[in-house]
Design an enzyme around this catalytic site. Structure first.
Site, PDB file in Angstrom:
ATOM      1  N   LYS A  24     -17.829   8.943 -23.470  1.00 35.72           N
ATOM      2  CA  LYS A  24     -16.960   7.772 -23.268  1.00 35.72           C
ATOM      3  C   LYS A  24     -17.186   7.143 -21.891  1.00 35.72           C
ATOM      4  CE  LYS A  24     -12.917   8.048 -21.526  1.00 35.72           C
ATOM      5  NZ  LYS A  24     -11.929   7.528 -20.624  1.00 35.72           N
ATOM      6  N   ASN A  25     -17.191   7.961 -20.860  1.00 35.63           N
ATOM      7  CA  ASN A  25     -17.266   7.371 -19.523  1.00 35.63           C
ATOM      8  C   ASN A  25     -18.638   6.772 -19.230  1.00 35.63           C
ATOM      9  OD1 ASN A  25     -14.596   7.879 -19.106  1.00 35.63           O
ATOM     10  ND2 ASN A  25     -14.909   9.709 -17.846  1.00 35.63           N
ATOM     11  N   ARG A  95      -9.520   2.138 -17.429  1.00 39.24           N
ATOM     12  CA  ARG A  95     -10.099   2.334 -16.104  1.00 39.24           C
ATOM     13  C   ARG A  95     -11.450   1.625 -15.983  1.00 39.24           C
ATOM     14  NH1 ARG A  95      -7.587   3.061 -11.855  1.00 39.24           N
ATOM     15  NH2 ARG A  95      -8.958   3.658 -10.173  1.00 39.24           N
ATOM     16  N   CYS A 119      -5.461   6.440 -17.006  1.00 41.59           N
ATOM     17  CA  CYS A 119      -4.433   7.463 -17.072  1.00 41.59           C
ATOM     18  C   CYS A 119      -3.645   7.536 -15.775  1.00 41.59           C
ATOM     19  CB  CYS A 119      -5.077   8.813 -17.357  1.00 41.59           C
ATOM     20  SG  CYS A 119      -5.598   8.951 -19.058  1.00 41.59           S
ATOM     21  N   ARG A 124      -5.166   6.664  -7.517  1.00 37.40           N
ATOM     22  CA  ARG A 124      -6.453   6.090  -7.920  1.00 37.40           C
ATOM     23  C   ARG A 124      -6.821   4.796  -7.180  1.00 37.40           C
ATOM     24  NH1 ARG A 124      -7.274   7.314 -14.285  1.00 37.40           N
ATOM     25  NH2 ARG A 124      -9.372   7.658 -13.584  1.00 37.40           N
ATOM     26  N   PRO A 125      -7.018   4.890  -5.868  1.00 38.02           N
ATOM     27  CA  PRO A 125      -7.395   3.691  -5.108  1.00 38.02           C
ATOM     28  C   PRO A 125      -8.800   3.207  -5.461  1.00 38.02           C
ATOM     29  CG  PRO A 125      -7.574   5.664  -3.738  1.00 38.02           C
ATOM     30  CD  PRO A 125      -6.983   6.106  -5.047  1.00 38.02           C
ATOM     31  N   ILE A 126      -9.121   1.954  -5.071  1.00 40.31           N
ATOM     32  CA  ILE A 126     -10.478   1.437  -5.329  1.00 40.31           C
ATOM     33  C   ILE A 126     -11.127   0.951  -4.028  1.00 40.31           C
ATOM     34  CG2 ILE A 126     -10.201   0.848  -7.788  1.00 40.31           C
ATOM     35  CD1 ILE A 126      -9.741  -2.083  -6.802  1.00 40.31           C
ATOM     36  N   ASP A 127     -10.649   1.519  -2.910  1.00 38.16           N
ATOM     37  CA  ASP A 127     -11.172   1.072  -1.615  1.00 38.16           C
ATOM     38  C   ASP A 127     -12.680   1.286  -1.482  1.00 38.16           C
ATOM     39  OD1 ASP A 127     -10.045   3.839  -1.660  1.00 38.16           O
ATOM     40  OD2 ASP A 127     -11.056   3.977   0.263  1.00 38.16           O
ATOM     41  N   GLN A 128     -13.212   2.330  -2.081  1.00 40.02           N
ATOM     42  CA  GLN A 128     -14.653   2.588  -1.951  1.00 40.02           C
ATOM     43  C   GLN A 128     -15.483   1.565  -2.729  1.00 40.02           C
ATOM     44  OE1 GLN A 128     -15.789   5.018   0.285  1.00 40.02           O
ATOM     45  NE2 GLN A 128     -13.596   4.880   0.686  1.00 40.02           N
ATOM     46  N   ASP A 307     -11.340  16.482 -15.515  1.00 44.59           N
ATOM     47  CA  ASP A 307     -10.994  16.088 -16.885  1.00 44.59           C
ATOM     48  C   ASP A 307     -10.904  17.283 -17.840  1.00 44.59           C
ATOM     49  OD1 ASP A 307     -10.797  13.498 -16.111  1.00 44.59           O
ATOM     50  OD2 ASP A 307     -12.566  12.765 -17.171  1.00 44.59           O
ATOM     51  N   ILE A 329      -8.867  16.708  -7.215  1.00 39.34           N
ATOM     52  CA  ILE A 329      -9.328  15.313  -7.358  1.00 39.34           C
ATOM     53  C   ILE A 329      -8.155  14.338  -7.508  1.00 39.34           C
ATOM     54  CG2 ILE A 329     -10.871  13.755  -8.639  1.00 39.34           C
ATOM     55  CD1 ILE A 329     -12.439  16.109  -7.538  1.00 39.34           C
ATOM     56  N   ARG A 399      -7.662   7.124 -26.956  1.00 37.55           N
ATOM     57  CA  ARG A 399      -8.462   6.349 -26.004  1.00 37.55           C
ATOM     58  C   ARG A 399      -9.817   7.009 -25.780  1.00 37.55           C
ATOM     59  NH1 ARG A 399      -5.734   5.652 -20.576  1.00 37.55           N
ATOM     60  NH2 ARG A 399      -7.950   5.325 -20.273  1.00 37.55           N
TER      61      ARG A 399
HETATM   62  C1  UD1 Z   1     -13.695   8.718 -13.365  1.00 37.08           C
HETATM   63  C2  UD1 Z   1     -13.444   8.994 -14.822  1.00 37.08           C
HETATM   64  C3  UD1 Z   1     -12.300   9.976 -14.993  1.00 37.08           C
HETATM   65  C4  UD1 Z   1     -12.522  11.224 -14.154  1.00 37.08           C
HETATM   66  C5  UD1 Z   1     -12.879  10.876 -12.727  1.00 37.08           C
HETATM   67  C6  UD1 Z   1     -13.279  12.082 -11.896  1.00 37.08           C
HETATM   68  C7  UD1 Z   1     -14.122   6.931 -15.894  1.00 37.08           C
HETATM   69  C8  UD1 Z   1     -13.706   5.701 -16.601  1.00 37.08           C
HETATM   70  N1  UD1 Z   1     -13.138   7.745 -15.478  1.00 37.08           N
HETATM   71  O1  UD1 Z   1     -12.514   8.097 -12.863  1.00 37.08           O
HETATM   72  O2  UD1 Z   1     -12.204  10.312 -16.364  1.00 37.08           O
HETATM   73  O3  UD1 Z   1     -11.331  11.983 -14.146  1.00 37.08           O
HETATM   74  O4  UD1 Z   1     -13.964   9.945 -12.688  1.00 37.08           O
HETATM   75  O5  UD1 Z   1     -14.362  12.743 -12.490  1.00 37.08           O
HETATM   76  O6  UD1 Z   1     -15.299   7.221 -15.736  1.00 37.08           O
HETATM   77  N2  UD1 Z   1     -11.161   7.551  -4.769  1.00 37.08           N
HETATM   78  C9  UD1 Z   1     -10.824   6.915  -3.604  1.00 37.08           C
HETATM   79  N3  UD1 Z   1     -11.222   5.612  -3.426  1.00 37.08           N
HETATM   80  C10 UD1 Z   1     -11.935   4.933  -4.373  1.00 37.08           C
HETATM   81  C11 UD1 Z   1     -12.277   5.607  -5.567  1.00 37.08           C
HETATM   82  C12 UD1 Z   1     -11.869   6.917  -5.739  1.00 37.08           C
HETATM   83  O7  UD1 Z   1     -10.192   7.498  -2.716  1.00 37.08           O
HETATM   84  O8  UD1 Z   1     -12.270   3.766  -4.157  1.00 37.08           O
HETATM   85  C13 UD1 Z   1     -10.754   8.960  -4.981  1.00 37.08           C
HETATM   86  C14 UD1 Z   1      -9.769   9.118  -6.140  1.00 37.08           C
HETATM   87  O9  UD1 Z   1      -8.436   8.930  -5.723  1.00 37.08           O
HETATM   88  C15 UD1 Z   1     -10.034  10.531  -6.581  1.00 37.08           C
HETATM   89  C16 UD1 Z   1     -11.534  10.706  -6.324  1.00 37.08           C
HETATM   90  O10 UD1 Z   1     -11.898   9.684  -5.402  1.00 37.08           O
HETATM   91  O11 UD1 Z   1      -9.341  11.440  -5.766  1.00 37.08           O
HETATM   92  C17 UD1 Z   1     -12.394  10.593  -7.562  1.00 37.08           C
HETATM   93  O12 UD1 Z   1     -12.129   9.372  -8.228  1.00 37.08           O
HETATM   94  P1  UD1 Z   1     -13.236   8.632  -9.090  1.00 37.08           P
HETATM   95  O13 UD1 Z   1     -14.435   9.517  -9.210  1.00 37.08           O
HETATM   96  O14 UD1 Z   1     -13.423   7.262  -8.547  1.00 37.08           O
HETATM   97  O15 UD1 Z   1     -12.525   8.530 -10.482  1.00 37.08           O
HETATM   98  P2  UD1 Z   1     -12.541   7.330 -11.480  1.00 37.08           P
HETATM   99  O16 UD1 Z   1     -13.839   6.581 -11.378  1.00 37.08           O
HETATM  100  O17 UD1 Z   1     -11.261   6.590 -11.375  1.00 37.08           O
END
Ligand code: UD1
Length: 434
Positions: A24-25, A95, A119, A124-128, A307, A329, A399
């Site tokens: 899926k991912n 997501r 979920c 779940r920030p997106i700063d990166q 997961d 995580i 999902r």
């Molecule tokens: C993806 C998967 C999800 C899985 C996760 C970790 C998809 C659609 N979802 O989620 O099923 O549980 O990987 O394997 O592929 N973080 C930051 N800043 C950012 C991005 C992430 O601090 O900009 C942190 C998150 O809070 C978390 C960690 O990095 O603690 C990992 O997150 P990330 O790998 O980005 O997870 P997703 O891509 O949301």
């Protein structure tokens, strides 16, 4: 719209074979990446799950041509995309929607996409993601619930991720593959689906090296072309079935897997006394005795996947001895534990750690899926429990798991999906399973 729930009569051991679908991912990244080409792209082994359907609708909504060739094959043509604004209600719930930013920014140098949902397992920030786009030369702002990214020109850069984010790695990879010059992503995520998305982009003419290692090197290209590609098997669906067999007992061959991707799960199962035989593209799980305790810490790949944490906690709650599961995580990923306690589990949560004292068995109860993977864990608990369990809010499970109840029935589990508002169906199930 009717709400559905699963009714489960636990206690059956599982046997036979189950075939795992596409990841899926990986599919979420690949479907979006496909719109970057101006030629048809055929993608095989797409899982038939709700998140995929939502994303296909979203790309159709901005002008991509989407043809379903069969249940798991789709042809996408991004040549006629006429809009970079994606804001359907459904897209806010998943997501993978954030990948539209990377793909549209890479191809059209602009994107306006609803903030991602997914979920509810932490902040779940997106700063990166944003940092990466900015370092490629984009201006990014968030307003009215959307991510707004634009650039005159994207230029390759050296990008260091503070944490190995799966989403940020894929997003930056997509934008960078159509930027000018060379990009290096340091400290990227290394999950199998990162490699799969990179392989797919390369099959369309991108130049990405090092996906799956500590540095990804991307040389930008001007355009991407058509391709045919088959998605890798779903590591988490496979792992879920492995732990299901370990919890309910039995002997099941799990087909269409890449055993290497399952190593962290296989290692834990073996450690607690479960037999796992690995073949080229299948694994056989045999559990004929009570399993024992283990300590588990979720980590980025190749560590134990977050997961799989709810499913593993559920299994350990049935295993002899005291286990400790640490979630590193996501901060709110133990929501389901209250329901497990109602089934007889002995688990204490302190911060990001679960202290588990194994019990001999669970008893059926009415429980509710709080999210996708925890929902699957509650189904596992129901299959291992004595008596009847009902799991509601299964839209979370749908999902990410295709034909979940069919696949479980195929290996001997007593499970049915019924209309949650229809008491007659509940009575019928009870009569049928005795
Ligand atoms: C993806 C998967 C999800 C899985 C996760 C970790 C998809 C659609 N979802 O989620 O099923 O549980 O990987 O394997 O592929 N973080 C930051 N800043 C950012 C991005 C992430 O601090 O900009 C942190 C998150 O809070 C978390 C960690 O990095 O603690 C990992 O997150 P990330 O790998 O980005 O997870 P997703 O891509 O949301």
């Amino acid at each position: 719209m009717a709400a559905y729930k699963y009714m489960i009569r636990g206690g059956n051991t599982l046997s036979g074979e189950v075939t795992i679908g596409g990841a899926k991912n990986a599919a979420l990244g690949i479907i979006v990446a496909a719109i970057m080409a101006n030629e048809p792209v055929t993608i095989e082994n797409i899982p038939d799950v709700d998140d995929v359907r939502v994303l296909l609708d979203a790309i159709e909504g901005i002008g991509a041509i989407v043809e379903r060739l069969d249940r798991t094959t789709v042809r996408i043509n991004g040549a006629l995309i006429n809009d970079v604004i994606v804001d359907q209600e459904a897209i806010r719930k998943i997501r993978g929607s954030y990948y539209l930013v990377g793909a549209l920014l890479g191809k059209y140098k602009k994107a306006l996409v609803a903030l991602p949902g997914g979920c509810n397992i932490g902040s779940r920030p997106i700063d990166q993601h944003i940092k990466g786009f900015e370092q490629l030369g984009a201006r990014v702002s968030i307003h009215h619930g959307k991510i707004d990214a634009k650039a005159e020109n994207l230029r390759g850069n050296h990008i260091y991720l503070d944490c190995p984010s799966v989403g940020a790695t894929i997003n930056i990879m997509m934008a960078a593959c159509m930027a000018e010059g060379k990009t290096i992503i340091e400290n990227p995520a290394k999950e199998p689906h990162i490699v799969d998305v990179a392989n797919f982009l390369n099959s369309m003419g991108a130049n990405i090296r090092g996906a799956g290692t500590d540095a990804i090197r991307i040389r930008g290209v001007n355009s991407l072309h058509g391709s045919e590609y088959s998605i890798i098997p779903d590591q988490i669906e496979a792992g879920t079935f492995m732990l299901m067999v370990a919890a309910a007992g039995g002997d099941v061959l799990i087909r269409n897997v890449i055993p290497k991707h399952l190593e962290s799960i296989t290692a834990k199962l073996t450690e607690i006394g479960c037999r796992v035989d690995e073949y080229d593209d299948s694994v056989r799980v045999i559990r004929d005795k009570r399993l024992s305790y283990a300590n588990v810490k979720t980590m980025p790949y190749p560590g134990f996947p977050t997961d799989m944490q709810p499913q593993m906690t559920t299994l350990l709650a049935l295993s002899a001895g005291t286990s400790i599961v640490t979630e590193t995580i996501f901060e709110s990923r133990f929501e389901y534990v209250g329901d497990l306690r109602g089934m007889g589990a002995n688990i204490t949560i302190e911060g990001n750690t679960a202290f588990i004292t194994g019990v001999e068995g669970f008893t059926g109860a009415e429980v509710s899926a709080p999210d996708l993977r925890a929902g699957a864990a509650l189904v596992i608990a129901g299959l291992a429990a004595e008596g009847i369990t009902s799991v509601d809010q299964i839209h979370f499970i749908e999902r990410g798991y295709e034909r979940f109840e069919d696949k479980i029935r195929g290996i001997g589990g007593l499970i049915e999906k019924i209309n949650a508002d229809d008491d007659r169906q509940v009575r019928k199930f009870r009569m049928k399973v005795g």
